[in-house]
Enzyme design. Structure first.
Site, PDB file in Angstrom:
ATOM      1  CB  THR A  68      -0.859   0.054   1.284  1.00 36.24           C
ATOM      2  OG1 THR A  68      -1.600  -1.153   1.389  1.00 36.24           O
ATOM      3  CG2 THR A  68      -1.805   1.245   1.268  1.00 36.24           C
TER       4      THR A  68
ATOM      5  NE  ARG B 257      -8.113  -7.847   2.950  1.00 38.02           N
ATOM      6  CZ  ARG B 257      -7.223  -6.859   3.024  1.00 38.02           C
ATOM      7  NH1 ARG B 257      -6.851  -6.216   1.936  1.00 38.02           N
ATOM      8  NH2 ARG B 257      -6.712  -6.503   4.179  1.00 38.02           N
TER       9      ARG B 257
ATOM     10  N   GLY C  53      -9.698  -4.120   2.038  1.00 36.31           N
ATOM     11  CA  GLY C  53      -9.131  -3.684   3.306  1.00 36.31           C
ATOM     12  C   GLY C  53      -9.446  -2.234   3.610  1.00 36.31           C
ATOM     13  CG  ASP C  54      -6.408  -0.041   5.603  1.00 35.99           C
ATOM     14  OD1 ASP C  54      -6.016  -1.114   5.082  1.00 35.99           O
ATOM     15  OD2 ASP C  54      -5.663   0.946   5.756  1.00 35.99           O
TER      16      ASP C  54
ATOM     17  N   GLY D  12      -0.860  -1.350   6.242  1.00 35.43           N
ATOM     18  CA  GLY D  12      -0.644  -2.539   7.058  1.00 35.43           C
ATOM     19  C   GLY D  12      -1.872  -3.426   7.028  1.00 35.43           C
TER      20      GLY D  12
ATOM     21  N   GLY E 144      -5.160  -4.450   6.932  1.00 35.93           N
ATOM     22  CA  GLY E 144      -6.326  -3.621   6.673  1.00 35.93           C
ATOM     23  C   GLY E 144      -7.540  -3.924   7.517  1.00 35.93           C
TER      24      GLY E 144
HETATM   25  N1  GLY Z   1      -3.721  -1.884   4.078  1.00 35.99           N
HETATM   26  C1  GLY Z   1      -4.008  -2.499   2.858  1.00 35.99           C
HETATM   27  C2  GLY Z   1      -4.920  -3.629   2.970  1.00 35.99           C
HETATM   28  O1  GLY Z   1      -4.972  -4.293   4.000  1.00 35.99           O
HETATM   29  O2  GLY Z   1      -5.611  -3.892   2.015  1.00 35.99           O
END
Ligand code: GLY
Length: 297
Positions: A154, A182, A184-185, A206, A208
């Site tokens: 990321t 999926r 993430g953040d 990190g 997510g």
């Molecule tokens: N921080 C990126 C993810 O977990 O997708």
């Protein structure tokens, strides 16, 4: 003065150098960060974000990206997009050309194609090789994923100019070999990025799932709103994650913040994390260690 921050050593350097070149040529902050992340997305040798990064468990790259403007709190994001780069540009167009905040998966891809982005095969010879190796070791999946030395998949960037005015942006290929679909953040406003000119901006990178549960970026900005320095805000978010979220210590979860006065800080739950800064072209890379936030738990 323009201040730009960018995560992780290798992809962060590509992104921040390109961002500064763009800024020096007169770009506004949105374009500065878009160009920075685009450079990292389009670099096929960079096993981090965009072209040539690490695919999902089906061997396909699904990309996420987001941008938020602290002046108006406008935001745009895309998630689980296949076969399109740069996704940061698609996220920006969601912000600027639609009344929505996020478009997902096939419909985000359809929007991108309508906007003139060409479908692209994002798998390079190296990402195919890594995927084949992972498939061959699949029964060791957990250990293999965790053996990747850092979750530098990321790149999250923050930028500040006089005003003060701030923009935050992020691009990711997500967790290596993730379950298809999926997210993430990184494309989630409040988790992966947040910007508010009244206070400052924050970003995350990190693991997510944990950063999302923590609403890490929003929390850091709200801590600053209550008077914390950026470093105190990040330490508080990470300490709270370590206290309340059992998985937060399993892999690095990073939050970093940039205040409207130009000060910044970062904290990580586990291991180390590199953050690039650029102040009117003056580049620096600082390594943060997990100990500080753990100490205030
Ligand atoms: N921080 C990126 C993810 O977990 O997708």
């Amino acid at each position: 003065m323009t201040t730009i921050l960018s995560t992780w050593k290798e992809p962060g350097r590509v992104a921040i150098e390109a961002a500064w070149q763009s800024r020096k040529a007169g770009a506004d902050l949105r374009t500065t960060l878009e160009h920075g992340l685009t450079a990292a997305e389009l670099d096929p040798k960079m096993i981090a974000i965009g072209l040539g990064s690490i695919p999902n468990a089906d061997g396909e790259l699904e990309l996420d990206a987001s941008m938020m403007d602290g002046r108006t709190l406008e935001a745009g994001a895309v998630c689980a997009v296949r076969g399109i780069v740069p996704v940061i540009s698609v996220a920006r167009r969601v912000m600027e050309k639609t009344p929505h905040v996020m478009l997902a998966a096939d419909q985000a891809r359809r929007f991108a194609i309508e906007e003139g982005f060409g479908p692209t095969n994002l798998m390079t010879a190296e990402s195919c090789r890594l995927y084949s190796e992972w498939l061959a070791n699949r029964e060791l999946e957990k250990e293999y994923v965790h053996s990747l030395d850092k979750p530098s998949d990321t790149v999250t960037m923050l930028a500040l100019e006089d005003g003060p005015h701030l923009v935050a942006a992020s691009s990711t290929s997500g967790m290596a070999y993730k379950k298809p679909g999926r997210v993430g953040d990184s494309p989630i406003v409040g988790a992966g990025i947040y910007a508010d000119d009244e206070v400052g901006a924050a970003g995350a990178t990190g693991l997510g799932e944990e950063l999302w549960k923590a609403c890490a970026s929003f929390r850091a900005v709200e801590q600053m709103r209550r008077g914390a320095s950026p470093q105190e805000a990040c330490d508080e978010v990470v300490a709270q994650m370590l206290r309340r979220q059992p998985r937060a210590a399993e892999m690095p979860c990073v939050v970093f913040a940039l205040a409207r006065d130009g000060s910044w800080g970062a904290a990580v739950t586990n291991g180390t994390f590199e953050l690039w800064s650029c102040q009117d072209g003056q580049l620096d890379c600082r390594t943060y260690e997990a100990t500080q936030a753990a100490a205030i738990m």
